[in-house]
Design an enzyme around this catalytic site. Sequence first.
Site, short mmCIF file in Angstrom:
data_model
loop_
_atom_site.label_atom_id
_atom_site.label_comp_id
_atom_site.label_asym_id
_atom_site.label_seq_id
_atom_site.Cartn_x
_atom_site.Cartn_y
_atom_site.Cartn_z
N GLU A 1 11.65 6.58 6.46
CA GLU A 1 10.35 6.73 7.11
C GLU A 1 9.59 5.42 7.18
OE1 GLU A 1 8.17 9.60 4.86
OE2 GLU A 1 8.25 8.44 3.00
N GLU B 1 13.67 12.11 -2.93
CA GLU B 1 13.32 10.87 -2.24
C GLU B 1 13.16 9.81 -3.33
OE1 GLU B 1 10.18 9.52 1.17
OE2 GLU B 1 9.41 10.54 -0.58
N PRO C 1 0.81 -1.24 0.00
CA PRO C 1 0.00 0.00 0.00
C PRO C 1 0.83 1.27 0.00
CG PRO C 1 -0.84 -1.59 1.60
CD PRO C 1 0.48 -2.12 1.12
N ASN C 2 0.29 2.29 -0.66
CA ASN C 2 0.92 3.60 -0.72
C ASN C 2 -0.17 4.66 -0.84
OD1 ASN C 2 2.48 5.96 -2.28
ND2 ASN C 2 3.97 4.68 -1.22
N HIS D 1 9.74 23.72 4.41
CA HIS D 1 9.02 22.52 3.98
C HIS D 1 7.75 22.93 3.26
CE1 HIS D 1 6.31 18.91 4.58
NE2 HIS D 1 7.33 18.45 3.88
#
Length: 705
Positions: free
Chosen positions: A511, A505, A196-197, A416
């Site tokens: 993470e 990334e 899953p994403n 950010h």
Amino acid sequence: MKSIKHIVIISTLFASMLTHVAAQELLSPDGRQKLEVGLSQEGRPYYKLVFRNKEVIKPSFLGLELQDQESLLDNFSLDSISTGTFDETWNPVWGEQREIRNHYNELVLYLKQQSTPNRLLNIHFRLYNDGLGFRYEFPKQENLSYFIIKEEKTAFALTGDHKAFWLPGDYDTQEYNTTTSNLSEVRALMSEAVTPNASQTSFSPTGLQTPLLLKSKDNLYINIHEAGLIDYACMSLNLDDKNMILKSWLTPDAVGNKGYLQTPAVSPWRTIMVSDKAADILTSRLILNLNEPTAFEDVSWIKPIKYVGVWWEMISGKSSWSYTSMENLKLDEVDYSQVKPNRTHAANTRRVKEYIDFAAKHGFDAVLVEGWNIGWEDWFGKSKDYVFDFVTPYPDFDVRELQQYAAERGVKMMMHHETSSSVRNYERHLDTAYRFMVEHGYNSVKSGYVGDIIPRGEFHYGQWMVNHYLHAIRKAADYKIMVNAHEAVRPTGLSRTFPNLIGNESARGQEYESFGGNTPDHLTILPFTRLVGGPMDYTPGIFQTDIKAYNPNNNSRVNTTLVKQLALYVTLYSPLQMAADVPEVYNRFLDAFQFIKDVAIDWDETHVLDAEPGDYIAMARKAKGKDEWFIGAITDENARTLTLSFDFLPKGKKYVAIIYEDSKDADFETNPQHYHIYKQTVTSKTKLKQWLARSGGVAIHIKEQ
């Protein structure tokens, strides 16, 4: 960045109106690689690649299928051929080595379709000692102006059922663990490989992403990728598992088209690295060399960054990005000064000052703060066009006070920008957001693209988004801002042209250790795959590997030893390196933390001491401008002993090595924080037999006595 040596020799052979063209040969400068190109009886262009008399790619067809037009696949004749050689040495703004040699022999096929409208297509090949790059070139011509790509038909016909280190083909994410199997097993393993994403779109039961690493049964290492991805859709590969042929598969747009071009135009380079040594894949600069030189005259504002940040405590669930626990909010209707805070919001002035103090004390360049701006309460998993404005802080985050506080301590603040994948909204605010950064002393930004893309139907890796990412990088350069883009398309060497792209990334990062874990072999594969296109912001340095220590409701574990986390600063190259854990943890392990403080992030030299993808990597690097070296070695789930040769050191000199190693009882599952530090005199003749714990490592700092 000035060329030291530059030689070009061009010869042209004319062959008018030939249908079948005998193969033309091109050798690499060292003669180990051999390329054959030609036209079939049907006028279809093809190529073949050989390495040291071993076939790497069997004859494979090239061309494109167009929407509502005759294809650019066959019926070609050869107008002419040009050949040449090129040799230069250039200096990257930052990188794994001070100088990079760009040396290749080249061949260009100038093709013309025999039937009306007699369209033109050039195919440009560059053959290096470490592999091949080729691309399609569409010259300006009366009979081909605007056109739509239905599919690119580049083929890579393999010589067998190779061992593959692969990710599921996907239009939206690369955040999967690498699966290692034979190509013939891909179809059977695909369902378990797709995990899953937040945004994902698989396209085929045999779809694969690039960079794709293969190992043949005769021990050739082959990496297939692309370079110079500009104004074109990202390429994946679709495997014909009956014939072992990989075929290009472009990412479509919202209506299913795969590219919109206007002549003159070029495709990205399709790349094939090949060697009989795994180390050669890690030291190849093929992808960078196929990109254009830097687009900026002034690069003095672009600097490597070592940073800490308010991030891991949110990732682990100890703290939150959002200021309140409210939902169903509309950004333009909320008065945050009147809502009740949740008391878990990490991006508050008091807490950020603690990070700034820690950075200043230990010599870090910058502090990243996520969750500082309004809008975090109600966006994840929702398709909302307007979530963030990128300039309005929460009530407990004082932008000006923190700017002054950091400046007084010699620390920069890192911005950010989570876009929530509402790309239209980000582009509306981009100039305002960058001006805000300049006004408040920020010179770098971490951007994010979590969730499905808005406009709806576009994919993260389609041409529209590829153009957006580059637009953001170019716009940032106008404001002298460096960019670290997360969830963006995987890098293809564009950091050579746009060196303010200091990180991406675009892979499964640290993470995920808090989201269920990465496999222990993951970090021994990334340098052979994801990192060949450019550096990754993996965010290493997690010392507290039991996530329960941060959040009692999180049962995840970082699947490494503490020492392996140290070694990652050497094995995972990036000019942007984070000490990702929280200050309180580092204060408990200051002797081990010293390596993170000392390790360089810009290099003069890189040497691979030993490596095998999926098993182990050992690398040595020389700090830029210093007689100072660092070694990092890591292993997979198996403990092992590596013999590390120090023959990269200058002969006749003595150095002291500070060695950070796994203790004899260390283990990533049972004793991840057990380590030992000692010093030893070393020379170029030293050979160190070094034991690594399961998913462990060693980190060594070498300096003059």
